[in-house]
Write an enzyme that holds these catalytic residues in place. Structure first.
Site, PDB file in Angstrom:
ATOM      1  N   GLU A  28       0.849  -1.187   0.000  1.00  0.00           N
ATOM      2  CA  GLU A  28       0.000   0.000   0.000  1.00  0.00           C
ATOM      3  C   GLU A  28       0.881   1.232   0.000  1.00  0.00           C
ATOM      4  O   GLU A  28       1.663   1.463   0.920  1.00  0.00           O
ATOM      5  CB  GLU A  28      -0.939   0.003   1.218  1.00  0.00           C
ATOM      6  CG  GLU A  28      -1.996  -1.100   1.124  1.00  0.00           C
ATOM      7  CD  GLU A  28      -3.048  -1.064   2.241  1.00  0.00           C
ATOM      8  OE1 GLU A  28      -3.980  -1.891   2.175  1.00  0.00           O
ATOM      9  OE2 GLU A  28      -2.932  -0.235   3.167  1.00  0.00           O
ATOM     10  N   GLU A  37      -5.406   9.246  10.181  1.00  0.00           N
ATOM     11  CA  GLU A  37      -4.068   8.814  10.607  1.00  0.00           C
ATOM     12  C   GLU A  37      -3.702   9.342  11.987  1.00  0.00           C
ATOM     13  O   GLU A  37      -4.020  10.474  12.334  1.00  0.00           O
ATOM     14  CB  GLU A  37      -2.994   9.307   9.628  1.00  0.00           C
ATOM     15  CG  GLU A  37      -3.317   9.221   8.160  1.00  0.00           C
ATOM     16  CD  GLU A  37      -3.552   7.807   7.625  1.00  0.00           C
ATOM     17  OE1 GLU A  37      -3.262   6.826   8.338  1.00  0.00           O
ATOM     18  OE2 GLU A  37      -4.053   7.700   6.496  1.00  0.00           O
TER      19      GLU A  37
END
Ligand SMILES: Cc1ncc(COP(=O)(O)O)c(C=O)c1O
EC number: 4.2.1.20
Lengths: 430, 295
Positions: free
Chosen positions: B59, B70
């Site tokens: 990824e 995040e």
């Protein structure tokens, strides 16, 4: 428009079930959030329909009672005598600065904290820019006995210390956000992260008509008290609708609140005044816009849960915004406002930092009202364009300026403000 | 779920769907890095080191200025990469420059996908991604409700759209998600944002059980940082493990200490081997004897 027929300000008129709709305003709006949040957003949409739109369990009655008794509504619509004389028009000020806490933000904060309570949530989180929303949420949370944590950019903490004290004094935690430039955009991102972690028992009281559906509609509905009152008050005072309504736009909650009940009145011109900052240009290299004028200069994109108008570079990276007033310092704007601008119903305009500071001093000296720096933008626009505004103008004074005194002293001494008092006695700080 | 996209797409995309192949025999190790962190050249070496270390799918994070899903580790990585000049255009060059033989998935936020090609929607981005050999997308701020246009573009160019399933996702939402998903399902092991953690959430098993009817490989991510955790998760039934922050931490440490690109790449490769090994061990520990992946 998709939001018509859903006016909920008046709450349960019995019978008919009102649905929240699909969260779209033309091409804007939507729900661009992590999957972890979607069940909470579905739950909130359901609660918004039941309690806000349909007054289930008398929610809207309780909200209206509390915003009256605890909040101090209705706020006056005051004729500004000296400004009216100066501009040779009728100027009326909607005095949201007199609402408890000193800004329109309480309408929404109280509505959402109460809703969270009805939903059985156990914890409140919020973000704040100028600190007014944080303060309003802290007050509402204390009033309704809910624990509350407020995220605030480090730079804004420094610009708005009085509000940081007020939040803490009301029993809220204030968590500094240090990423990026440390303003509202970063605070919103950080609050979304908290929400994604604690979504099962926590409600995020978003501070403006931004974010994923149902927030833009729900926040507008709580803020629509402003135009509901202003419209009635104007008719009562002048026998007619005003020719124009002027409000400052950061995220756009006081703008949408001041406009909502007038949207259907074609004769009333609606002006959303953005922060022109120091310039309308964007420096793509540096990733900064020295303004916060997303309606005037931004482009369509997706930020913080909604498709709307944004300050971004051509790749789609969000640029850092700027305004002398932290409450307007945001790279996005509410999707409904973006839509109304595209439809030609709302006119986006802007004034720069210098004009806002002048507007601040003018209202303080001429009317004895110290406005928030945010509201000073609306007053600066009135000053610049009063000839275009018709015979009767309503200006929404979204908040009072006590929180801004330190910034105003600093900003006034840094520039040549023609109408400012002598600030030399403040040299060396307050 | 007879009509899952793997089946549909498999027909016109010929037998060799690299993502399906990556999950075909044994558990897949799926590492993540933010592309361009801390700079373009080192980042190339780091991604190649992960491939050397046994990655089955990689990824590649395309940095966005507002990474709301995040935690601090990846937020900082994204900031370093942006500071060093990473852009969507550079990202595609990066993919072309990469010398790896592993399927690549682009992980990014919707605004970058939407704006590419001057804000005309997701199609130009997907077309370019297909050109450089990207196999699919993970878009953390795109729930099933908003995924339509991207799904359509992915179908047109034969790319996967990988959905994230959260611990809060119920059966009803799961069905909506599966409708727009292909490639694999990204099972979020715990609530919150990305970040390495020392314990594995016990909600992983629950989540995997809820997904047992879904006819796509299930890769579990969020918080995995050691081979032992990888083993536990695969033993619990995962078809793959996704590891981001623990690897990004290695990049960040190397950057802070001023280590050479080779030294950091070596450590990444070692960590990758540990994680891949753990996944295999977990697979071996399954009782009764492993029956292959969920289909
Ligand atoms: C007094 C005041 N007015 C206006 C604003 C701008 O917010 P919005 O445009 O969402 O009303 C703020 C935000 O903090 C504020 O404190």
């Amino acid at each position: 428009m998709s939001s018509e027929g859903e006016r909920s300000g008046t709450g349960g008129d019995g019978g008919e079930w009102i649905a929240a709709g699909d969260g779209k305003f033309g091409r804007y709006g939507g729900q661009y959030v992590p999957e972890a949040l979607m069940p909470a957003i579905e739950e909130l949409t359901d609660a918004y329909e039941r309690y806000v739109l349909n007054n289930e369990d008398g929610f809207m009655d309780e909200f209206r009672r509390r915003i009256r008794e605890f909040g101090g509504r209705p706020t006056p619509l005051q004729r500004a005598d000296r400004l009216s004389e100066r501009y040779d028009t009728e100027v009326y000020l909607k005095r949201e600065d007199l609402l408890h806490g000193g800004a329109h933000k309480l309408n929404n904060a109280l509505g959402q904290v109460l809703l969270a309570k009805y939903m059985g949530k156990e914890r409140i989180i919020a973000e704040t820019g100028a600190g007014q929303h944080g303060t309003a949420t802290a007050m509402a949370a204390a009033h309704l006995d809910m624990p509350c944590e407020v995220y605030m950019g480090e730079r804004d903490i420094n610009r708005q210390r009085p509000n940081v004290f007020r939040m803490k004094i009301n029993g809220s935690e204030v968590t500094p956000v240090t990423t990026g430039r440390g303003t509202l955009k970063e605070a919103i991102s950080e609050t979304m992260r908290d929400w994604a972690t604690n979504v099962e028992d926590t409600h995020y009281v978003i501070g403006s008509v931004v974010g994923p559906h149902p927030f833009p509609k729900m926040v507008r509905d709580f803020q629509a008290l402003i135009s509901e009152e202003a419209r009635e008050q104007a008719i009562e005072r002048t026998g007619d609708l005003p020719d124009s309504v002027v409000a400052c736009a950061g995220g756009g909650s006081n703008t949408m609140g001041a406009f909502h009940e007038f949207v259907g009145d074609g004769s009333v011109d609606l002006f959303a005044v953005e922060a022109g900052g120091s310039s309308l240009a964007v420096d793509e290299e540096e990733g900064v816009a020295p303004n916060s004028a997303s309606l005037s200069t931004g482009s369509e994109g997706v930020l913080h849960g909604a498709r709307t108008k944004l300050l971004q570079d051509h790749d789609g990276q969000i640029v850092e915004s700027h305004s002398v007033s932290s409450g307007l310092d945001y790279a996005g704007v509410g999707p409904e406002l973006a839509y109304l601008v595209d439809e030609g119903r709302v006119t986006p305009v802007n004034v720069d930092d210098d004009a806002a500071i002048e507007g601040f001093h003018r209202l303080s000296q001429e009317e004895g009202i110290i406005p928030a720096l945010e509201s000073a933008h609306a007053l600066a626009y009135l000053h610049e364009q009063h000839e275009e505004l018709g015979e009767v103008t309503v200006v929404n004074v979204s908040g009072r300026g006590d929180k801004d005194l330190e910034s105003v002293i600093e900003e006034t001494t840094r520039r040549d403000v023609p109408n400012a008092p002598d600030m030399s006695m403040f040299e060396g700080g307050l | 779920m007879a009509e899952d996209r793997r089946g549909d797409a498999g027909d016109d995309r010929s037998a060799g769907d690299p993502v399906a192949d990556a999950f075909a025999d044994g558990p897949a190790f799926v590492p993540y890095l933010a592309v361009g962190d801390p700079d373009y050249e080192s980042s190339l070496a780091y991604v190649e080191a992960l491939a050397e270390g046994g990655a089955d799918v990689i990824e590649l994070g395309l940095p966005f200025s507002e990474p709301i899903a995040e935690g601090p580790t990846i937020q900082n990585a994204v900031a370093r990469a942006l500071e060093a000049g990473m852009t969507p255009t550079r990202f595609f060059e990066f993919v072309e420059d990469l010398d790896v033989d592993v399927p690549l998935v682009c992980m990014t936020y919707y605004n970058l996908i939407y704006q590419f090609g001057s804000g005309q929607g997701p199609r130009p981005f997907v077309e370019r991604a297909a050109e450089v050999g990207i196999s699919g997308f993970v878009v953390p701020d795109l729930p099933a409700e908003e995924a339509g246009p991207l799904r359509e573009a992915c179908d047109e160019f034969g790319l996967h759209l990988i959905s994230i399933v959260a611990p809060t996702t119920d059966k009803e939402r799961l069905e909506k998600l599966v409708e727009v998903s292909s490639g694999y399902v990204y099972v979020q092991a715990r609530l919150g944002v990305t970040g390495a953690s020392s314990s594995v959430s016990d909600r992983t098993g629950e989540s995997l059980a809820r997904l047992s009817d879904v006819d796509l490989p299930k890769a579990v991510g969020f918080g995995i940082s050691s081979g032992e955790q990888a083993a536990t998760i695969v033993e619990a039934g995962a078809d793959g493990i996704i590891v981001g922050s623990a690897l990004v931490d290695i990049v960040a440490e190397g950057h802070e200490r001023g280590e050479s690109t080779e030294a950091v790449a070596d450590r990444l490769e070692t960590k990758a081997r540990e994680l891949k090994r753990g996944a295999l061990d977990g697979y071996g520990r399954r009782t009764p004897a492993p029956e292959g992946t969920s289909d």
